[in-house]
Motif scaffolding. Structure first.
Motif, PDB file in Angstrom:
ATOM      1  N   ALA A 278     -11.210  -5.489 -17.095  1.00  0.00           N
ATOM      2  CA  ALA A 278     -10.358  -5.510 -15.898  1.00  0.00           C
ATOM      3  C   ALA A 278      -9.494  -6.772 -15.891  1.00  0.00           C
TER       4      ALA A 278
ATOM      5  N   TRP B 176     -15.219  -1.918 -19.894  1.00  0.00           N
ATOM      6  CA  TRP B 176     -13.752  -1.821 -19.826  1.00  0.00           C
ATOM      7  C   TRP B 176     -13.197  -3.097 -19.207  1.00  0.00           C
TER       8      TRP B 176
ATOM      9  N   PHE C 123     -15.838  -4.128 -16.585  1.00  0.00           N
ATOM     10  CA  PHE C 123     -16.654  -3.181 -15.824  1.00  0.00           C
ATOM     11  C   PHE C 123     -17.017  -2.049 -16.770  1.00  0.00           C
ATOM     12  N   ASN C 124     -18.282  -1.792 -16.958  1.00  0.00           N
ATOM     13  CA  ASN C 124     -18.744  -0.722 -17.856  1.00  0.00           C
ATOM     14  C   ASN C 124     -18.046  -0.790 -19.216  1.00  0.00           C
TER      15      ASN C 124
ATOM     16  N   GLU D 109      -2.550  -7.834  -0.407  1.00  0.00           N
ATOM     17  CA  GLU D 109      -1.650  -6.896   0.284  1.00  0.00           C
ATOM     18  C   GLU D 109      -1.874  -6.923   1.801  1.00  0.00           C
TER      19      GLU D 109
ATOM     20  N   HIS E 169       2.642  -5.500  -3.526  1.00  0.00           N
ATOM     21  CA  HIS E 169       3.380  -4.526  -4.327  1.00  0.00           C
ATOM     22  C   HIS E 169       4.849  -4.538  -3.954  1.00  0.00           C
TER      23      HIS E 169
ATOM     24  N   THR F 273       1.225  -3.846 -11.968  1.00  0.00           N
ATOM     25  CA  THR F 273       0.943  -2.435 -11.723  1.00  0.00           C
ATOM     26  C   THR F 273      -0.453  -2.263 -11.126  1.00  0.00           C
ATOM     27  N   SER F 274      -0.675  -1.106 -10.548  1.00  0.00           N
ATOM     28  CA  SER F 274      -1.981  -0.767  -9.998  1.00  0.00           C
ATOM     29  C   SER F 274      -3.020  -0.801 -11.110  1.00  0.00           C
ATOM     30  N   GLY F 275      -4.149  -1.476 -10.837  1.00  0.00           N
ATOM     31  CA  GLY F 275      -5.207  -1.561 -11.836  1.00  0.00           C
ATOM     32  C   GLY F 275      -5.040  -2.708 -12.823  1.00  0.00           C
ATOM     33  N   SER F 276      -4.069  -3.608 -12.576  1.00  0.00           N
ATOM     34  CA  SER F 276      -3.827  -4.692 -13.536  1.00  0.00           C
ATOM     35  C   SER F 276      -4.763  -5.887 -13.337  1.00  0.00           C
ATOM     36  N   GLY F 277      -5.637  -5.824 -12.332  1.00  0.00           N
ATOM     37  CA  GLY F 277      -6.647  -6.879 -12.183  1.00  0.00           C
ATOM     38  C   GLY F 277      -6.377  -7.894 -11.082  1.00  0.00           C
ATOM     39  N   LYS F 278      -5.442  -7.607 -10.200  1.00  0.00           N
ATOM     40  CA  LYS F 278      -5.085  -8.573  -9.150  1.00  0.00           C
ATOM     41  C   LYS F 278      -6.225  -8.762  -8.147  1.00  0.00           C
ATOM     42  N   SER F 279      -6.734  -7.654  -7.610  1.00  0.00           N
ATOM     43  CA  SER F 279      -7.816  -7.767  -6.614  1.00  0.00           C
ATOM     44  C   SER F 279      -9.071  -8.345  -7.242  1.00  0.00           C
ATOM     45  N   THR F 280      -9.352  -7.947  -8.482  1.00  0.00           N
ATOM     46  CA  THR F 280     -10.524  -8.494  -9.176  1.00  0.00           C
ATOM     47  C   THR F 280     -10.396 -10.010  -9.290  1.00  0.00           C
TER      48      THR F 280
ATOM     49  N   GLN G 139      -7.247  -5.837   1.089  1.00  0.00           N
ATOM     50  CA  GLN G 139      -6.437  -4.640   0.976  1.00  0.00           C
ATOM     51  C   GLN G 139      -6.893  -3.551   1.962  1.00  0.00           C
TER      52      GLN G 139
HETATM   53  N1  LIG Z   1     -16.404  -2.514  -8.985  1.00  0.00           N
HETATM   54  C1  LIG Z   1     -15.741  -1.953  -9.990  1.00  0.00           C
HETATM   55  N2  LIG Z   1     -16.373  -1.141 -10.885  1.00  0.00           N
HETATM   56  C2  LIG Z   1     -15.716  -0.595 -11.927  1.00  0.00           C
HETATM   57  N3  LIG Z   1     -14.409  -0.785 -12.161  1.00  0.00           N
HETATM   58  C3  LIG Z   1     -13.739  -1.569 -11.318  1.00  0.00           C
HETATM   59  C4  LIG Z   1     -14.348  -2.177 -10.183  1.00  0.00           C
HETATM   60  N4  LIG Z   1     -13.405  -2.906  -9.514  1.00  0.00           N
HETATM   61  C5  LIG Z   1     -12.265  -2.729 -10.190  1.00  0.00           C
HETATM   62  N5  LIG Z   1     -12.449  -1.939 -11.271  1.00  0.00           N
HETATM   63  C6  LIG Z   1     -11.415  -1.576 -12.258  1.00  0.00           C
HETATM   64  O1  LIG Z   1     -10.802  -2.760 -12.728  1.00  0.00           O
HETATM   65  C7  LIG Z   1      -9.414  -2.600 -12.891  1.00  0.00           C
HETATM   66  C8  LIG Z   1      -8.661  -3.639 -12.077  1.00  0.00           C
HETATM   67  O2  LIG Z   1      -8.866  -3.342 -10.710  1.00  0.00           O
HETATM   68  P1  LIG Z   1      -8.176  -4.192  -9.546  1.00  0.00           P
HETATM   69  O3  LIG Z   1      -8.729  -3.699  -8.272  1.00  0.00           O
HETATM   70  O4  LIG Z   1      -8.359  -5.625  -9.846  1.00  0.00           O
HETATM   71  O5  LIG Z   1      -6.650  -3.788  -9.729  1.00  0.00           O
HETATM   72  P2  LIG Z   1      -5.377  -4.198  -8.833  1.00  0.00           P
HETATM   73  O6  LIG Z   1      -4.434  -4.908  -9.737  1.00  0.00           O
HETATM   74  O7  LIG Z   1      -5.832  -4.897  -7.605  1.00  0.00           O
HETATM   75  O8  LIG Z   1      -4.786  -2.761  -8.486  1.00  0.00           O
HETATM   76  P3  LIG Z   1      -4.050  -2.228  -7.132  1.00  0.00           P
HETATM   77  O9  LIG Z   1      -2.665  -2.724  -7.207  1.00  0.00           O
HETATM   78  O10 LIG Z   1      -4.143  -0.750  -7.265  1.00  0.00           O
HETATM   79  O11 LIG Z   1      -4.815  -2.746  -5.954  1.00  0.00           O
HETATM   80  C9  LIG Z   1      -9.106  -1.160 -12.484  1.00  0.00           C
HETATM   81  O12 LIG Z   1      -9.004  -0.370 -13.620  1.00  0.00           O
HETATM   82  C10 LIG Z   1     -10.312  -0.758 -11.647  1.00  0.00           C
HETATM   83  O13 LIG Z   1     -10.565   0.616 -11.753  1.00  0.00           O
END
Ligand SMILES: Nc1ncnc2c1ncn2[C@@H]1O[C@H](COP(=O)(O)OP(=O)(O)OP(=O)(O)O)[C@@H](O)[C@H]1O
Ligand SMILES: [Mg+2]
Length: 310
Positions: A16, A14, A11-12, A161, A194, A35-42, A82
């Motif tokens: 994910a 960076w 994303f941009n 979650e 989590h 951890t939060s932000g580790s890419g699970k939801s993506t 979530q």
């Molecule tokens: N649509 C988006 N645009 C820009 N960045 C994004 C987008 N979706 C997710 N990210 C970034 O990608 C990374 C992974 O996000 P993701 O939602 O997959 O994390 P996660 O493991 O599900 O975290 P959490 O446990 O907090 O739900 C994060 O740094 C998030 O900020």
């Protein structure tokens, strides 16, 4: 059933998710933690094409998911998110019936299915069917979200979650219900949580993510006993590893059949972790064990917590 190979998403600029490889077998329940932000939801969103990967291939049931339109793909994948994401102007019933309607099920079948699911999720149909999402508590909304994901009986369930907003009692009931549905109907499930104990309880395989990569995957016991690196070790909290290992074993696996002990019995299907708690509160060296019908089976000695007898 689910094959993710070489998948990345930025994303941009960076990262994910980086070069992810993951296979989940048919009928398997895999849990994603990290951890939060580790890419699970993506990762989950790439599976139903809410997010398109930059590179790599995802196959479900052997078929590249890009070979069909996203809205058709999603009819066959249950997805509980979530943030719940109910349609605000639709009633509970309409929300749950969304996919069955798209699949053109007969109305009577849809109605019966909605009632069945409300029952399973402990939301009495008479009370809840006609309500709108804003008339529900957070935990009730979350359960409607889970019901919607299950509605069309999909073979694949993605759950992000799903029980986050629930009290421990309702949560435990729904965890058991998910395990029952999954085993009974052979669903392939990817669950994000989590809650480490939830992951250990439900996950036939646990996948640990850090910074968009999988750092370890395996059975609960392997991950607890042989963490791949310091991150995984800290993630499962060294101070809790002992009791968590006890939580993976049932009393019936260690008890002494036919042996007698005094006092109120614990159930053979409880975990050694629960037994430990009873030992500590009662301060006794042995506990009687009974089956689900209350018949005495034997006893568990405190030492049995340490391991199987030679
Ligand atoms: N649509 C988006 N645009 C820009 N960045 C994004 C987008 N979706 C997710 N990210 C970034 O990608 C990374 C992974 O996000 P993701 O939602 O997959 O994390 P996660 O493991 O599900 O975290 P959490 O446990 O907090 O739900 C994060 O740094 C998030 O900020
Ligand atoms: Mg997330």
């Amino acid at each position: 059933m689910i094959e993710i190979s070489g998948v990345s998403k930025r994303f941009n600029g960076w990262s994910a998710v980086s070069d992810l490889d993951l296979e989940v077998a048919e009928g398997e329940l895999a849990v994603l933690v990290g951890t939060s932000g580790s890419g699970k939801s993506t990762t989950l969103k790439m599976l139903n094409r809410l997010i398109e990967p930059d590179c790599g291939v995802i196959r479900i049931a052997g078929r590249d998911i890009r070979s069909q339109p996203p809205e058709i793909l999603r009819r066959h994948i249950g997805y509980a998110i979530q943030s719940v994401g109910l349609f605000p102007h639709w009633t509970v019933e309409q929300n749950i019936a969304a996919v069955p309607q798209l699949l053109k099920w007969p109305q009577a079948r849809i109605r019966a299915r909605v009632e069945e699911l409300l029952e399973v999720l402990q939301l009495p149909a008479r009370q809840f069917r006609q309500r709108y999402p804003h008339q529900l508590s957070g935990g009730q909304q979350q359960r409607v979200g889970v019901a919607r994901a299950l509605a069309a009986d999909p073979d694949v369930l993605l759950m992000d979650e799903p029980f986050g907003a629930l009290d421990p009692v309702t949560r435990a009931t729904l965890q058991q219900e998910l395990a029952r549905i999954q085993q009974l109907f052979g669903k392939t499930v990817i669950l994000v949580t989590h809650d480490i104990d939830e992951a250990l309880l439900l996950g036939q395989r646990i996948v640990v993510m850090d910074q968009g990569r999988i750092v370890q995957q395996g059975g609960a016991r392997d991950i607890l006993l042989t963490p791949a690196n310091g991150f995984v070790r800290e993630f499962f909290n060294p101070a809790e590893v002992g009791v968590r290992l006890l939580g993976l074993v049932r009393v019936e696996e260690r008890m002494r059949r036919g042996e007698h002990a005094d006092g109120a019995a614990i159930r053979a299907d409880s975990t050694l972790r629960e037994a430990l708690s009873v030992f500590i509160t009662r301060k006794v060296p042995a506990l009687p064990v009974e089956d689900g019908q209350g018949a005495r089976l034997g006893a568990l000695r405190f030492d049995d917590l340490l391991g199987a007898r030679a």
